[in-house]
Design an enzyme around this catalytic site. Structure first.
Site, short mmCIF file in Angstrom:
data_model
loop_
_atom_site.label_atom_id
_atom_site.label_comp_id
_atom_site.label_asym_id
_atom_site.label_seq_id
_atom_site.Cartn_x
_atom_site.Cartn_y
_atom_site.Cartn_z
N HIS A 164 0.85 -1.18 0.00
CA HIS A 164 0.00 0.00 0.00
C HIS A 164 0.89 1.24 0.00
O HIS A 164 1.89 1.32 0.71
CB HIS A 164 -0.92 0.02 1.22
CG HIS A 164 -2.05 0.99 1.07
ND1 HIS A 164 -1.97 2.29 1.49
CD2 HIS A 164 -3.29 0.85 0.53
CE1 HIS A 164 -3.10 2.91 1.23
NE2 HIS A 164 -3.92 2.06 0.64
N HIS A 165 0.51 2.22 -0.83
CA HIS A 165 1.35 3.40 -1.04
C HIS A 165 1.56 4.20 0.25
O HIS A 165 2.52 4.97 0.37
CB HIS A 165 0.74 4.31 -2.11
CG HIS A 165 1.77 5.03 -2.94
ND1 HIS A 165 2.92 5.57 -2.40
CD2 HIS A 165 1.82 5.31 -4.27
CE1 HIS A 165 3.63 6.15 -3.35
NE2 HIS A 165 2.99 5.99 -4.50
N SER A 166 0.70 4.02 1.24
CA SER A 166 0.87 4.73 2.50
C SER A 166 2.14 4.28 3.23
O SER A 166 2.68 5.02 4.06
CB SER A 166 -0.34 4.51 3.41
OG SER A 166 -0.54 3.12 3.65
#
Length: 525
Positions: A164-166
């Site tokens: 996930h890009h977070s």
């Protein structure tokens, strides 16, 4: 294919609140976790729920037991990969990182692969496509690793990292890859990536070339450069604000429409010679990034000319006679690393030594215009790309957009910050990135890597183009919405053909001699 992705959860529109548990002797969870950065929080909004996906080609069969044994000694040492992302309802809904115990069975996925396949390449493409329909359950750390002992046309086996890009931006994740891998020829050494020399930076090189002579001339040059830096920054920030409010790209055959971020993606890639791109770079005194943008402009121009000319007899396109409209506003959203360090290598070294590093999403947005048109001289594509990028280098656009997004989030909340960022991106046509990779062949827990093909899904574009270097190769990766780009292999054909055409033009104009085998290699920039 559904049977191969059994157990994967359906895509979720946003992170759901999770009550933060207290510390217990049976686990490692703590209640006072570190808050997520503003950018990381935005990556959980329903229309900006972005996943990074990296297809890694391997030269030998995967031994899953080795991966199980080695992951805790490397990847899991990083707190982002062993932490939950939770919403603290007792503290204004702030999202926090909370350490947890990782069960690798929830993260390592080994699909069943049929003994007979019509095409292993198509199987891999369909597998990644189906993967983009899903998300990772927020009750575990948001990453997984898919191990496919599948022989394709380019590799003996495939690993697919989904993150996930977070958790981090491209620079963070590439740095983590370097820290978790070793050179094939020197197993005790981490890989290295080319670094940009200080003498090649936009300001220093410009200053040194213009600052000879008396003091008053040097003073004038400095004042002039500061003026243009401020002016360009104001213009660029105003341009992004106008884009967020009303300024759209021209409607073209590759324009996507509202809700495209929720559609699954096709991931296709093509590996070309990095040496060819270096030859052009050296012959024309520019950077690899200039060449990548120029080649992309040329490929998109050829692709759009064909799409506009569907049903029309192809008689050859020239600058004066082609199927393209006279003026096309076609722009790309770029995510720029704003860390003050020297780059990926420094971050990887810090991670290897377990020191503090600027991990996470330290990125700003830049809008880059692509010059679309048929050029009789192919070198015009890279000349125009260099002029555009040089102008962007003399601007603080990326730093300002990062700071403005943080300010809006603090003053007006995550919804307002997300709305502005999403609209600014959605009113451009595509996403683009160029990431520097290792100079040496590397191994992932003893598995030699053949190629790296990173991309993402969940972004508000129908087309994402990634350039990823590795040793002497450059892999061009497309993430496409099929409704926007129904024939992505043709677009790859056009980009590859454009690189060849530009290289031939370099030779034809005498910028490099045939018998030299290219100019001496300079530092990758």
């Amino acid at each position: 294919m559904e049977s191969f992705t059994k157990g994967l959860k359906g895509r979720k529109s946003a992170l759901k609140p999770v009550q933060i548990p207290t510390r217990d002797d049976n686990d490692m969870i703590e209640s006072d976790g570190e808050p997520l950065s503003p950018t990381a929080q935005m990556f959980h909004e329903p229309n900006f729920n972005i996943y990074v996906i990296a297809i890694i080609g391997l030269k030998n069969h995967i031994n899953p037991r080795v991966v199980y044994d080695k992951l805790p000694q490397s990847l899991l040492k990083h707190p982002r990969f062993s932490s939950l992302q939770v919403v603290d309802d007792k503290n204004d809904g702030i999202m926090k990182w909370v350490p947890t115990t990782v069960n690798l069975n929830n993260h390592i996925i080994i699909p069943n692969i049929p003994q007979t396949l019509d095409s292993s390449d198509k199987f891999l493409e369909d597998y990644a496509y189906n993967l983009s329909k899903t998300s990772i359950d927020s009750s575990i750390p948001m990453w997984d690793l898919h191990l496919l002992n599948l022989k394709t046309s380019q590799a003996e086996a495939i690993g697919i990292f989904r993150i996930h890009h977070s958790i981090g931006d491209g620079t963070s994740l590439m740095s983590l890859l370097l820290a978790c891998t070793r050179q094939i020829n020197n197993p005790d050494l981490v890989p290295t990536v080319p670094t940009k020399k200080d003498s090649e930076s936009g300001w220093s090189s410009s200053y040194s070339s213009r600052c000879g002579g008396p003091w008053w001339k040097r003073w004038f040059v400095v004042v002039s450069m500061v003026f243009w830096l401020v002016w360009n920054t104001l213009v660029d920030v105003g341009y992004i604000m106008a884009t967020a409010l009303f300024l759209k790209d021209t409607e073209t055959p590759i324009t996507s429409h509202a809700g495209v971020e929720l559609n699954p993606r096709r991931f296709v890639y093509r590996t070309v010679s990095l040496d060819d791109m270096k030859l052009i770079k050296n012959a024309m005194n520019m950077t690899i990034n200039d060449v990548a943008v120029g080649v992309t402009q040329a490929g998109l121009s050829q692709y759009l000319n064909r799409r506009y000319g569907e049903g029309i007899k192809d008689e050859g396109a020239t600058e004066e006679k082609n199927n393209l409209p006279k003026k096309i506003r076609l722009r790309s959203t770029l995510l720029i690393n704003i860390r003050p360090s020297s780059g990926i290598q420094a971050l990887a070294d810090m991670m290897e030594k377990n020191t503090d590093a600027k991990w996470g999403n330290w990125i700003g947005h830049v809008i880059l215009s692509f010059a679309i048109g048929i050029k009789d001289d192919p070198l015009d594509y890279v000349r125009e790309a260099k002029a555009t990028i040089d102008r962007k280098k003399n601007s603080l656009e990326a730093i300002c957009t990062f700071s403005l997004a943080s300010l809006v989030l603090k003053l007006f909340g995550i919804k307002a910050a997300n709305t502005i960022s999403h609209k600014a991106a959605a009113r451009t046509t595509l996403g683009f990135s160029n990431l520097v990779g290792p100079q040496e062949e590397i191994g992932f827990y003893g598995h030699a890597i053949e190629f790296l093909a990173p991309s993402c899904y969940g972004h508000p574009h129908g087309l994402m183009i990634n350039f990823q270097s590795y040793v002497n190769k450059m892999t061009i990766v497309l993430s496409v919405d099929e409704n926007t780009i129904p024939d992505p292999q043709k677009l790859l054909d056009d980009i590859e053909a454009s690189l060849k055409l530009i290289k031939e033009a370099v030779y034809a104009k005498g910028l490099v001699k045939d018998d030299e085998g290219g100019l001496p290699q300079a530092a990758f920039t």
